[in-house]
Design a protein around this motif. Structure first.
Motif, PDB file in Angstrom:
ATOM      1  N   LEU A   1       0.826  -1.202   0.000  1.00 32.59           N
ATOM      2  CA  LEU A   1       0.000   0.000   0.000  1.00 32.59           C
ATOM      3  C   LEU A   1       0.861   1.253   0.000  1.00 32.59           C
ATOM      4  N   LYS A   2       1.932   1.241   0.778  1.00 32.97           N
ATOM      5  CA  LYS A   2       2.843   2.391   0.813  1.00 32.97           C
ATOM      6  C   LYS A   2       3.499   2.611  -0.547  1.00 32.97           C
ATOM      7  N   ALA A   3       3.902   1.544  -1.215  1.00 35.08           N
ATOM      8  CA  ALA A   3       4.514   1.663  -2.547  1.00 35.08           C
ATOM      9  C   ALA A   3       3.505   2.211  -3.550  1.00 35.08           C
ATOM     10  N   PHE A   4       2.254   1.780  -3.446  1.00 28.90           N
ATOM     11  CA  PHE A   4       1.193   2.274  -4.327  1.00 28.90           C
ATOM     12  C   PHE A   4       0.994   3.774  -4.130  1.00 28.90           C
ATOM     13  N   ILE A   5       0.964   4.219  -2.881  1.00 34.37           N
ATOM     14  CA  ILE A   5       0.772   5.634  -2.566  1.00 34.37           C
ATOM     15  C   ILE A   5       1.936   6.466  -3.091  1.00 34.37           C
ATOM     16  N   GLU A   6       3.161   5.984  -2.880  1.00 28.21           N
ATOM     17  CA  GLU A   6       4.327   6.720  -3.367  1.00 28.21           C
ATOM     18  C   GLU A   6       4.322   6.841  -4.885  1.00 28.21           C
TER      19      GLU A   6
END
Length: 77
Positions: free
Chosen positions: A16-21
Motif C-alpha cells: 500500500l505504501k509503494a502504491f501511494i508513493e
C-alpha cells in the motif's frame, strides 16, 4: 519532494505504501515545486463498507492544497 504516510488505527502494508508513493510522484506533472506531501489513511467504521478515508496535504510555495475522499478501498480513494 518528501512524502509522509500516516496510517491511523492500523498498520499500512508495504504494498500500500509503494502504491501511494507511485501515485503521489505523479503530482509533479501538475506542480513542479511541491515541497512535501502528507498522506493520512484512516479506517472510519470497521464493520461497514465505504469506510476507508484518505486525505492528502500538499505543500507548494505560497499555499497548501488539501483533498479528502472516503471509499471502499484505500487504492480507490
Amino acid at each position: 519532494m518528501e512524502i509522509k504516510i500516516k496510517s491511523i488505527h492500523f498498520d499500512a502494508t508495504e504494498q500500500l505504501k509503494a502504491f501511494i508513493e507511485k501515485k503521489t510522484e505523479k503530482l509533479v506533472k501538475a506542480y513542479e515545486d511541491i515541497q512535501n506531501v502528507e498522506v493520512q489513511l484512516k479506517v472510519v467504521k470497521p464493520a461497514t463498507a465505504m469506510n476507508k478515508e484518505a486525505s492528502l496535504n500538499v505543500s507548494v510555495p505560497g499555499s497548501k492544497l488539501f483533498v479528502e475522499k472516503t471509499c471502499d478501498t484505500f487504492e480507490e480513494a
